[in-house]
Write a protein that holds these residues in place. Sequence first.
Motif, PDB file in Angstrom:
ATOM      1  N   ALA A 155      10.654 -14.832  18.001  1.00 44.37           N
ATOM      2  CA  ALA A 155      10.710 -14.750  16.536  1.00 44.37           C
ATOM      3  C   ALA A 155       9.414 -14.193  15.960  1.00 44.37           C
ATOM      4  N   ALA A 156       8.283 -14.644  16.487  1.00 43.21           N
ATOM      5  CA  ALA A 156       6.990 -14.259  15.941  1.00 43.21           C
ATOM      6  C   ALA A 156       6.566 -12.857  16.353  1.00 43.21           C
ATOM      7  N   LYS A 157       6.998 -12.396  17.520  1.00 40.29           N
ATOM      8  CA  LYS A 157       6.554 -11.092  18.015  1.00 40.29           C
ATOM      9  C   LYS A 157       7.238  -9.934  17.308  1.00 40.29           C
ATOM     10  N   ASP A 158       8.256 -10.210  16.525  1.00 40.80           N
ATOM     11  CA  ASP A 158       8.922  -9.161  15.752  1.00 40.80           C
ATOM     12  C   ASP A 158       7.984  -8.686  14.645  1.00 40.80           C
ATOM     13  N   SER A 159       7.803  -7.393  14.531  1.00 37.61           N
ATOM     14  CA  SER A 159       6.837  -6.838  13.561  1.00 37.61           C
ATOM     15  C   SER A 159       7.248  -7.098  12.120  1.00 37.61           C
ATOM     16  N   ARG A 160       8.504  -7.451  11.887  1.00 29.14           N
ATOM     17  CA  ARG A 160       8.954  -7.731  10.520  1.00 29.14           C
ATOM     18  C   ARG A 160       8.454  -9.071  10.000  1.00 29.14           C
ATOM     19  N   VAL A 161       7.957  -9.926  10.887  1.00 31.92           N
ATOM     20  CA  VAL A 161       7.614 -11.300  10.521  1.00 31.92           C
ATOM     21  C   VAL A 161       6.183 -11.393   9.998  1.00 31.92           C
ATOM     22  N   ASN A 203       7.829 -10.015   6.112  1.00 35.00           N
ATOM     23  CA  ASN A 203       7.049  -9.176   5.215  1.00 35.00           C
ATOM     24  C   ASN A 203       7.978  -8.450   4.245  1.00 35.00           C
ATOM     25  N   CYS A 204       7.437  -8.035   3.118  1.00 37.37           N
ATOM     26  CA  CYS A 204       8.204  -7.157   2.235  1.00 37.37           C
ATOM     27  C   CYS A 204       8.608  -5.913   3.030  1.00 37.37           C
ATOM     28  N   PRO A 205       9.858  -5.500   2.951  1.00 40.57           N
ATOM     29  CA  PRO A 205      10.289  -4.312   3.700  1.00 40.57           C
ATOM     30  C   PRO A 205       9.458  -3.080   3.335  1.00 40.57           C
ATOM     31  N   ALA A 206       9.226  -2.238   4.322  1.00 34.81           N
ATOM     32  CA  ALA A 206       8.401  -1.040   4.118  1.00 34.81           C
ATOM     33  C   ALA A 206       8.976  -0.174   3.007  1.00 34.81           C
ATOM     34  N   GLY A 207       8.083   0.335   2.177  1.00 37.46           N
ATOM     35  CA  GLY A 207       8.491   1.254   1.124  1.00 37.46           C
ATOM     36  C   GLY A 207       9.008   0.600  -0.136  1.00 37.46           C
ATOM     37  N   THR A 208       9.057  -0.748  -0.168  1.00 34.62           N
ATOM     38  CA  THR A 208       9.554  -1.418  -1.370  1.00 34.62           C
ATOM     39  C   THR A 208       8.449  -1.523  -2.409  1.00 34.62           C
ATOM     40  N   GLN A 209       8.842  -1.496  -3.657  1.00 32.59           N
ATOM     41  CA  GLN A 209       7.906  -1.662  -4.764  1.00 32.59           C
ATOM     42  C   GLN A 209       8.323  -2.890  -5.567  1.00 32.59           C
ATOM     43  N   GLY A 210       7.327  -3.647  -6.008  1.00 28.67           N
ATOM     44  CA  GLY A 210       7.612  -4.843  -6.793  1.00 28.67           C
ATOM     45  C   GLY A 210       7.754  -6.091  -5.966  1.00 28.67           C
ATOM     46  N   CYS A 211       7.611  -5.991  -4.641  1.00 27.89           N
ATOM     47  CA  CYS A 211       7.659  -7.146  -3.744  1.00 27.89           C
ATOM     48  C   CYS A 211       6.232  -7.469  -3.322  1.00 27.89           C
ATOM     49  N   ILE A 212       5.830  -8.725  -3.469  1.00 26.10           N
ATOM     50  CA  ILE A 212       4.438  -9.133  -3.257  1.00 26.10           C
ATOM     51  C   ILE A 212       4.322  -9.904  -1.950  1.00 26.10           C
ATOM     52  N   ASN A 213       3.623  -9.330  -0.982  1.00 27.06           N
ATOM     53  CA  ASN A 213       3.390 -10.010   0.290  1.00 27.06           C
ATOM     54  C   ASN A 213       2.408 -11.161   0.123  1.00 27.06           C
ATOM     55  N   GLN A 214       2.583 -12.178   0.919  1.00 22.23           N
ATOM     56  CA  GLN A 214       1.587 -13.232   1.037  1.00 22.23           C
ATOM     57  C   GLN A 214       0.382 -12.680   1.789  1.00 22.23           C
ATOM     58  N   ASP A 215      -0.817 -13.211   1.503  1.00 15.16           N
ATOM     59  CA  ASP A 215      -1.991 -12.787   2.258  1.00 15.16           C
ATOM     60  C   ASP A 215      -1.756 -13.041   3.744  1.00 15.16           C
ATOM     61  N   PRO A 216      -2.230 -12.146   4.618  1.00 11.58           N
ATOM     62  CA  PRO A 216      -2.010 -12.356   6.056  1.00 11.58           C
ATOM     63  C   PRO A 216      -2.719 -13.608   6.552  1.00 11.58           C
ATOM     64  N   PRO A 217      -2.248 -14.185   7.656  1.00  8.56           N
ATOM     65  CA  PRO A 217      -2.921 -15.363   8.205  1.00  8.56           C
ATOM     66  C   PRO A 217      -4.343 -15.032   8.633  1.00  8.56           C
ATOM     67  N   PRO A 218      -5.217 -16.031   8.698  1.00  4.39           N
ATOM     68  CA  PRO A 218      -6.586 -15.781   9.175  1.00  4.39           C
ATOM     69  C   PRO A 218      -6.577 -15.199  10.582  1.00  4.39           C
TER      70      PRO A 218
END
Length: 271
Positions: A155-161, A203-218
């Motif tokens: 689940a975690a190794k998927d780049s979409r996560v 993560n917000c899907p690539a190329g989307t506008q108006g979607c706000i990602n959470q800050d990445p983990p430390p």
Amino acid sequence: MQGIAAKQLFGAKSDGSNQSSASFGSYAKGCLAGGAELAETGPTWQAMRLSRNRNWGHPETISYIQDLSVKAAQQPGWNGLYIGDISQPRGGPMLSGHRSHQLGLDVDIWMRPADRLNLSVGERESISSTSMRRSNGAYVNSSWTRQHHEILRAAAKDSRVARIFVFPGAKVQMCEDEKGDRAWLRKIRPWWGHHYHFHVRLNCPAGTQGCINQDPPPAGDGCDDARKWVQDILFPPPPPPPDPNAPKPKPRRDLQMTDLPRQCIAVLQSQ
């Protein structure tokens, strides 16, 4: 719409909006246009608690669930995944439960092995997932298996996560057991609860506008931080002394439409 809590408006919608798929806003303050419905039953999954009508998400999320369920079905004793809440048909604040899950990019995946994929609608309402925690979440219990480790790693190794929330003891157990590549552990984040299910946030899907990602983990694998969580569970630090001058906390108010991105009005009004 004025004066009505946003959760009442979004909770009343029974299907997705007739729009192009897009997530607007942040995970705890947003909505979902053009939501896709996860089929109630698939080759390697079943959606649970169908009465909630929360098996809707961004198409990227639906695809992710399907992909992960195929990998889960390769584990001994698992025929796939039981899927809990994703989002309401148009996302937004929920009538009960989560503060997040508003963009169609969050999904709860049951810890209970999906050994049967022919559960009836009634069974999906009545059976429960399995708790994996011991000592209030400081440790995993005897229900935890290597298969859980492998599914969470996939689940975690998927780049979409973006991140995955689990109880602290599970994170520490995975830190102890992983002998190979540890980079994926960075996405596994300890959080209260999350012992009956793990919570995947995309993560917000690539190329989307108006979607706000959470800050990445430390940076780093996050294992020391998880061990600190465990120590605080086992040996709770003393509470700070009360501040007589501290203002009384304000009760959390329901989100209104004015709190959400402006695009959410069109999402609600779409036929």
